[in-house]
Scaffold this motif. Structure first.
Motif, mmCIF file in Angstrom:
data_model
loop_
_atom_site.group_PDB
_atom_site.id
_atom_site.type_symbol
_atom_site.label_atom_id
_atom_site.label_comp_id
_atom_site.label_asym_id
_atom_site.label_seq_id
_atom_site.Cartn_x
_atom_site.Cartn_y
_atom_site.Cartn_z
ATOM 1 N N UNK A 417 0.799 -1.224 0.000
ATOM 2 C CA UNK A 417 0.000 0.000 0.000
ATOM 3 C C UNK A 417 0.828 1.270 0.000
ATOM 4 N N UNK A 418 2.034 1.207 -0.542
ATOM 5 C CA UNK A 418 2.912 2.380 -0.535
ATOM 6 C C UNK A 418 2.377 3.457 -1.474
ATOM 7 N N UNK A 419 2.383 4.678 -1.003
ATOM 8 C CA UNK A 419 2.051 5.839 -1.813
ATOM 9 C C UNK A 419 3.243 6.783 -1.802
ATOM 10 N N UNK A 420 3.635 7.226 -2.972
ATOM 11 C CA UNK A 420 4.807 8.082 -3.084
ATOM 12 C C UNK A 420 4.664 9.317 -2.205
ATOM 13 N N UNK A 421 5.681 9.593 -1.426
ATOM 14 C CA UNK A 421 5.667 10.783 -0.580
ATOM 15 C C UNK A 421 5.507 12.041 -1.426
ATOM 16 N N UNK A 422 4.820 13.019 -0.898
ATOM 17 C CA UNK A 422 4.532 14.237 -1.669
ATOM 18 C C UNK A 422 5.799 14.926 -2.126
#
Length: 718
Positions: A417-422
């Protein structure tokens, strides 16, 4: 004149071979009882060493006849010969035994294979080739040249892939067929593990000088005993995803290989072993049994891809079975670490990665260590490769004292569930250029070696800097309007293995900047941050220079099919930020790029176009739906037998990645499976249905573009 009686005494003592330097036998002999008896490739420690004390590859010949047989002759055309080819090479390229080399009845002879100079061959048999360990070649023993210069084949054996320090031999000596049909090799040759190879341990040195201060000598080999047992091996063949969503399982397909048929019950267990990290705490190790694919069954390279040309595209004697299993879905934010495990019925076992590090250790390189790595107490002294015991003092044998490390590999890993850091949004792999000539010059590259001809890793005198203009590189792009901190991020050319090369602290990419990263296997090798002294083998200085914007990885690219990924820092679970799998055909590669279109658009697609380093990519992107031939898996603009073989190689042997997955998905099922290869074979040879629309004859668009396959990169020949 004193030497001749001594030599005669040696020969009369029944030592098995003589090397007198006299002309060979004038009378024709029957050499049909000569056998290739044992072969070792990728030799590092198995004796006997050669006259210089090195451990090259070796071939042992056995004379099963009742008479001494001459291998060499004063007329080289009448000498016996060796090659690493199935067909007879030209006389100026084949290795021919020197006059005076012979084997007594029941005797053996060791031939060193290291492409050595004539100087070494004057001292002992040194073939003009080495033995490849990849299983892509045979060893052939040739008889004397006859009419028209044609040499008969006395013996020939195709080699399977061979591990380091493992030999392949007959048991007992000379037993079995000669030449050996490719499908019968495993019935006639067997594996001898490290420490059980039988090339002998001693050699007879004669008083006759040969070259570089050495004397002539011969090594008579040793009797082949009972073959040994190798541990089975397991390797990942395919996976369902590298970045699963929360709760999404990850399906794995693996290949299992062994010295025996890698099928049950010979293979007793295949498992995925994993642990889940949450909030920085590792869970208990769990094991998931993997299921044997009985439909696929035992696979041989020569069946999947018959060696119709040389070299073949698949090791003919590679053999494997397919097993499947899955890691259950996990909560978002967790990190999964895993490895594969295999055990045979004798209890021998292994894992993939092969040498697992302990928790919190490594990965550990042999020469440069890593965090928590253990020193190897037996490998401190760095031997001088030019040391000559005949002319140099003993203290010159070692260059300096430098410690090495015990190698281990980190577990495979992925973030859930990784989402790229802003702060990293907009960072993409923009171009991949695995083969270039003159697009960019690597100013940090050492001076090139100059050769009379343009040999590999060598430049002709008229182009003295050619090696600086052919390094692999990728281009990263920052599509945002802010600077991105690259420090601590990882670049990797492997699935589930982020710890390959790390950007140093202070590395940055400016807004809208195209940044070049050299993939030249030069970086991260020096200085060693884990100890003060220097290792045995090193390259200094590391060409990576943050201030100059120079970045060099510790790996290179393989254009036939690979991948490149950007991974986040460890504290963020090694999350996958961006990446691409790529594969080129040989016709389209030079100075071409796997380019993201539109330029820097993470939602775009990749196309094979002319490379534009440090500039915007140019070409049609995803707004133009690609056209392809369904079934043209290898992108040669036609559908034939090679396309089915291509799919099987990709699925099961680690072959090149398709550039257009939709073309390889012959049944339009939304995934690449063995049934896609079966459909091609059925269509071509059994009157089965053709590949799904747009079909195999006229290029067209995908009528059901609702799958999750990568966007098709069509071949340039359409």
């Amino acid at each position: 004149m004193r030497r001749l009686p001594l030599l005669c005494c040696l020969l009369s003592a029944g030592l098995g071979i003589s090397w007198l330097g006299f002309p060979g036998a004038a009378l024709a002999q029957d050499h049909s009882a000569l056998r290739i008896n044992e072969v070792i490739a990728s030799n590092e420690t198995q004796g006997p060493g050669d006259v210089r004390g090195d451990f090259p590859d070796m071939i042992e010949l056995f004379n099963g006849s009742a008479e001494k047989l001459e291998l060499g002759n004063a007329d080289p055309r009448l000498s016996l010969a060796l090659s690493d080819t199935p067909d007879q090479p030209p006389e100026d390229l084949i290795y021919r035994f020197r006059s005076g080399v012979n084997i007594e009845a029941g005797g053996r002879l060791v031939v060193f294979c290291d492409a050595a100079t004539d100087c070494q061959d004057a001292c002992e048999p040194h073939a003009n080739f080495d033995v490849n360990s990849d299983g892509m070649e045979p060893i052939t023993l040739w008889g004397p040249a006859g009419a028209g210069g044609v040499r008969p084949i006395l013996d020939q054996v195709w080699l399977p892939p061979l591990r380091t320090d493992v030999s392949l031999g007959r048991s007992p000596d000379g037993a079995g067929l000669a030449p050996v049909p490719i499908e019968s090799v495993h019935d006639n040759f067997f594996f001898f593990p490290a420490g059980q190879t039988t090339f002998g341990t001693s050699c007879i040195t004669l008083p006759t000088p040969c070259c570089d201060g050495y004397n002539m000598r011969f090594c008579r080999g040793g009797r082949n005993g009972e073959p040994g047992n190798l541990d089975p091996r397991v390797s990942r063949a395919a996976h369902s995803t590298t970045q699963p969503a929360a709760g999404e399982p990850v399906l794995f397909t693996v290949r299992v290989r062994d010295d025996k048929e890698p099928t049950p019950p010979n293979i007793a267990a295949v498992e995925i072993r994993y642990r889940v990290w949450q909030d920085g705490v590792p869970g208990e190790i769990q094991a998931v049994p993997m299921d044997y694919d009985q439909v696929t069954g035992l696979q041989y390279g020569y069946e999947v891809d018959p060696p119709s040309s040389f070299p073949p595209t698949t090791p003919p004697l590679d053999r494997w079975t397919i097993w499947t299993g899955e890691i259950p879905g996990q909560p978002a934010g967790s990190r999964v670490e895993f490895h594969f495990y295999v055990r045979d019925q004798e209890g021998l076992e292994s894992t993939r990665p092969l040498d697992l590090c302990a928790l919190g250790v490594g990965p550990c390189g042999r020469d440069f260590g890593g965090p928590g790595c253990e020193h190897d107490p037996e490998s401190h002294d760095c031997r001088n490769p030019d040391y000559n015991p005949a002319t140099d003092p003993p203290e010159a044998e070692y260059l300096f004292h430098g410690e090495k490390y015990i190698v281990c590999d980190a577990w495979f890993r992925y973030a859930v569930g990784y989402e790229t850091r802003s702060e990293l949004e907009g960072l993409v792999v923009n171009e991949v250029v695995p083969l270039q000539d003159g697009l960019l010059t690597d100013v940090t590259q050492d001076a090139c070696d100059i050769c009379p001809t343009n040999a590999p890793d060598c430049c002709p005198s008229e182009e003295p800097d050619c090696c600086k203009r052919n390094e692999d590189f990728i281009e990263l792009y920052n599509a945002s309007d802010r600077e991105i901190d690259l420090g601590g991020l990882w670049l990797s050319d492997r699935h589930f293995d982020p710890n390959r090369w790390q950007f140093p602290e202070g590395a940055r990419i400016g807004p809208r900047e195209h940044l070049i990263v050299w993939c030249d296997n030069d970086g991260a090798k020096c200085p060693d941050p884990y100890r003060a002294d220097i290792p045995c083998f090193w390259e200094c200085p590391d060409p990576t220079d943050v201030a100059a914007g120079e970045y060099h990885t510790n790996f290179a690219l393989a254009y036939e099919g690979e991948q490149i990924f950007i991974y986040d820092r460890e504290e963020y679970g090694f999350g996958l930020i961006h990446g691409v799998e790529f594969g080129f055909t040989s016709e389209e590669i030079l100075n071409r790029s796997y380019s993201l279109l539109p330029d820097g658009d993470s939602g775009g697609c990749y196309r094979v176009v002319d490379a534009t380093p440090r500039a915007a990519n140019v070409g049609e992107g995803c707004e133009t739906e690609p056209e392809f031939l369904r079934g043209d898996s290898n992108s040669d603009c036609g559908v034939d037998l090679s396309d089915g073989v291509f799919i099987l190689n990709y699925l099961f042997t680690g072959g090149r990645t398709p550039s257009c997955f939709d073309a390889a998905d012959t049944d339009d099922g939304g995934s690449l499976e063995i049934t896609d290869a079966v459909r091609i074979f059925g269509y071509l040879f059994l009157g089965g249905p053709p590949p799904a629309d747009p079909g195999p004859d006229v290029a067209g668009k995908d009528p059901t573009d609702e799958d999750t396959l990568p966007v098709c990169v069509p071949p340039t020949c359409l």
